[in-house]
Write a protein that holds these residues in place. Sequence first.
Motif, PDB file in Angstrom:
ATOM      1  N   THR A   1       0.825  -1.206   0.000  1.00  0.00           N
ATOM      2  CA  THR A   1       0.000   0.000   0.000  1.00  0.00           C
ATOM      3  C   THR A   1       0.861   1.259   0.000  1.00  0.00           C
ATOM      4  O   THR A   1       0.660   2.172  -0.806  1.00  0.00           O
TER       5      THR A   1
ATOM      6  N   GLU B   1      -6.767  -0.418  -3.914  1.00  0.00           N
ATOM      7  CA  GLU B   1      -6.971  -0.442  -2.469  1.00  0.00           C
ATOM      8  C   GLU B   1      -8.444  -0.668  -2.103  1.00  0.00           C
ATOM      9  O   GLU B   1      -8.742  -1.345  -1.116  1.00  0.00           O
TER      10      GLU B   1
ATOM     11  N   THR C   1      -9.354  -3.747   0.184  1.00  0.00           N
ATOM     12  CA  THR C   1     -10.034  -3.458   1.447  1.00  0.00           C
ATOM     13  C   THR C   1     -11.346  -4.235   1.543  1.00  0.00           C
ATOM     14  O   THR C   1     -11.699  -4.777   2.603  1.00  0.00           O
ATOM     15  N   TYR C   2     -12.064  -4.314   0.438  1.00  0.00           N
ATOM     16  CA  TYR C   2     -13.293  -5.119   0.400  1.00  0.00           C
ATOM     17  C   TYR C   2     -12.973  -6.581   0.709  1.00  0.00           C
ATOM     18  O   TYR C   2     -13.693  -7.242   1.478  1.00  0.00           O
TER      19      TYR C   2
ATOM     20  N   LYS D   1      -8.557  -8.761  10.506  1.00  0.00           N
ATOM     21  CA  LYS D   1      -9.138  -7.619   9.802  1.00  0.00           C
ATOM     22  C   LYS D   1      -8.706  -6.277  10.395  1.00  0.00           C
ATOM     23  O   LYS D   1      -8.313  -5.359   9.674  1.00  0.00           O
TER      24      LYS D   1
ATOM     25  N   ARG E   1      -4.976  -5.591   9.713  1.00  0.00           N
ATOM     26  CA  ARG E   1      -4.741  -5.278   8.301  1.00  0.00           C
ATOM     27  C   ARG E   1      -5.215  -3.862   7.958  1.00  0.00           C
ATOM     28  O   ARG E   1      -4.522  -3.113   7.264  1.00  0.00           O
ATOM     29  N   LEU E   2      -6.382  -3.487   8.441  1.00  0.00           N
ATOM     30  CA  LEU E   2      -6.897  -2.148   8.161  1.00  0.00           C
ATOM     31  C   LEU E   2      -6.053  -1.079   8.843  1.00  0.00           C
ATOM     32  O   LEU E   2      -5.790  -0.016   8.265  1.00  0.00           O
TER      33      LEU E   2
ATOM     34  N   LYS F   1      -3.005  -0.560   6.834  1.00  0.00           N
ATOM     35  CA  LYS F   1      -3.273   0.155   5.595  1.00  0.00           C
ATOM     36  C   LYS F   1      -3.386   1.667   5.835  1.00  0.00           C
ATOM     37  O   LYS F   1      -2.846   2.459   5.067  1.00  0.00           O
TER      38      LYS F   1
END
Length: 295
Positions: free
Chosen positions: A230, A253, A257-258, A267, A270-271, A274
């Motif tokens: 990213t 992205e 992201t979806y 989750k 990871r978010l 990002k």
Amino acid sequence: MNLIPKDVGAVIVTYKRPEALKKTIFAILSQDIPESQIVIVNNDPSIQLIPEHIDISFTRLVIKNQLENIASAGGFAKGMKAIVDMGLKWAWLFNDDSRPVEGSFFSIKTALENTNYEKIGLIKIGNLNQTGKAILLNWNGVRVPSYVDPSEELIKTDLVTFDGCLISCLLIEDIGTCDPGYFMGTYEFDYCLKAAKKGYKIFTLPNGQIEDEKMGSVGGTPPWRQYYNTRNHLWMGISRRDFRILRSWLLRELKFTYAILMWEDQKILRLRYKFLAMYHAAIGRRGKVLMPKNN
């Protein structure tokens, strides 16, 4: 264009894979590349690697031990500089878990002799996918793969990855090494775009004559690696002020992201990584930030 082993130096970037490294060294030697022209960049700071650690028969390997893990971007940059400093004409790059197979060097040599192109910068031995097709990479703000039947003819492409890639030392002297600030990921594409801007040609030889164990790709993409994917892609767009790259980054992205929200594990982590990556790209934070132990 004539290509002979004495004009070529090999670079192997390694990290805690002694058996794989040994296999790769022997594979390169089997291509008639002299041992004294094999540069090993050791990214494991816990051991000062010497030739005897790998095999008692090695006495002339060039080993660059690092005080910290500088990852693939830093490792290849060190190796590329070392090959140029040796006064050689080409740098042939490998990770420790990839290696040329019998006939690899001869196939590149033959392909070069049969081309009329000048100012060749990079030649990549193309990997084959699971269906036996060779993978080509082109650029539209993000890498765009296509697939062809294996052949012994050079195909002009926009991008190559460095594993099994032959790089002209004239190119390295002209634009420098790859950028170690990327740490890992994206640095190869950045380098290809810089080479093309200077008028150098980039080719893929789609014959699949490279063995790639992909030891670093087992188990999917971990959160720390997603951070670099990213950050580095966004940084490329920001630093170049290239709307096409920024648009492609945004679309990519949104898609990933979806996927995180729907299917990935970890989750929240990871978010969080990002968002951290976006912030760091915006403020120009580069180099090493996260390592596997941070998971």
